[in-house]
Design an enzyme around this catalytic site. Sequence first.
Site, mmCIF file in Angstrom:
data_model
loop_
_atom_site.group_PDB
_atom_site.id
_atom_site.type_symbol
_atom_site.label_atom_id
_atom_site.label_comp_id
_atom_site.label_asym_id
_atom_site.label_seq_id
_atom_site.Cartn_x
_atom_site.Cartn_y
_atom_site.Cartn_z
ATOM 1 N N ASN A 191 -8.897 -1.544 7.323
ATOM 2 C CA ASN A 191 -9.362 -2.902 7.738
ATOM 3 C C ASN A 191 -9.695 -3.914 5.914
ATOM 4 O OD1 ASN A 191 -8.028 -2.081 10.052
ATOM 5 N ND2 ASN A 191 -10.130 -1.357 10.398
ATOM 6 N N ARG A 192 -9.527 -3.433 5.443
ATOM 7 C CA ARG A 192 -9.771 -4.427 4.106
ATOM 8 C C ARG A 192 -11.074 -4.085 4.115
ATOM 9 N NH1 ARG A 192 -5.546 -3.019 2.644
ATOM 10 N NH2 ARG A 192 -4.170 -4.658 1.796
ATOM 11 N N LEU A 193 -12.318 -3.366 4.900
ATOM 12 C CA LEU A 193 -13.505 -3.327 4.600
ATOM 13 C C LEU A 193 -14.162 -2.575 3.982
ATOM 14 C CD1 LEU A 193 -14.307 -3.156 8.707
ATOM 15 C CD2 LEU A 193 -14.654 -5.882 6.975
#
Length: 213
Positions: A191-193
Amino acid sequence: MEQGRLASLRREYGLDELSESEVAADPIAQFQSWFHEALARGCQDPNAMVLSTVSAEGRVHSRVVLLKNFDYGGFVFYTNYESPKARDMEKHTQVALLFFWPELERQVRIEGIAEKVSALESNEYFETRPLEAKWSAWASAQSEVIPSRQYLEKKFMEIKEKFGEKVPRPDFWGGYRVRPDYFEFWQGRPNRLHDRIAYKLCQGAWQIQRLSP
Ligand SMILES: Cc1cc2nc3c(=O)[nH]c(=O)nc-3n(C[C@H](O)[C@H](O)[C@H](O)COP(=O)(O)O)c2cc1C
């Protein structure tokens, strides 16, 4: 390529994670651990790194060079001392190095000061190079415009004839050591985290901070 297809090129990351409590207390040890993993897990050209320099006019230049040694003193690569990158580093010793190991979903950013290694250290490394690489160091006035491929090959043959198997290191060729004062280790996460752990050298001690992705 159709624009929509390019815009939708992406992948999810999720191989691993990185946390403040797990990383090594110093970034060289952390780099060593990641570099050994890059070797062990078969990354292509694991020692290829992007070197960015700034010219006298303030233009930024990036290119790939190969890491040939690293330890607590810094990160060493070899090049032509009359090349554009060498001219940049004469004026601005501040440089950046970048490793990207896509197979591990990892990036390492390093910043620091570049300085020439000793002539002795350059000699020792030059001696370990294959004969052809020694000849080509002499044959190439790196980044100068040349008339043709044939011109280069002719020069290479002339150097080969001249030196044979005993090739001294050219004065205009040698190593640089980048003494780091900043590192950032990036691990791709879902999730691009992503995880980003930075090390900053403050009065001789490494401060560890987590950065927002
Ligand atoms: C995989 C790879 C490894 C390279 N390794 C080196 C190197 O170790 N030293 C070097 O001078 N150039 C190396 N080069 C060439 C540089 O990227 C660059 O073209 C050259 O050094 C001239 O740069 P300059 O004009 O900015 O000085 C490598 C290029 C690639 C793609």
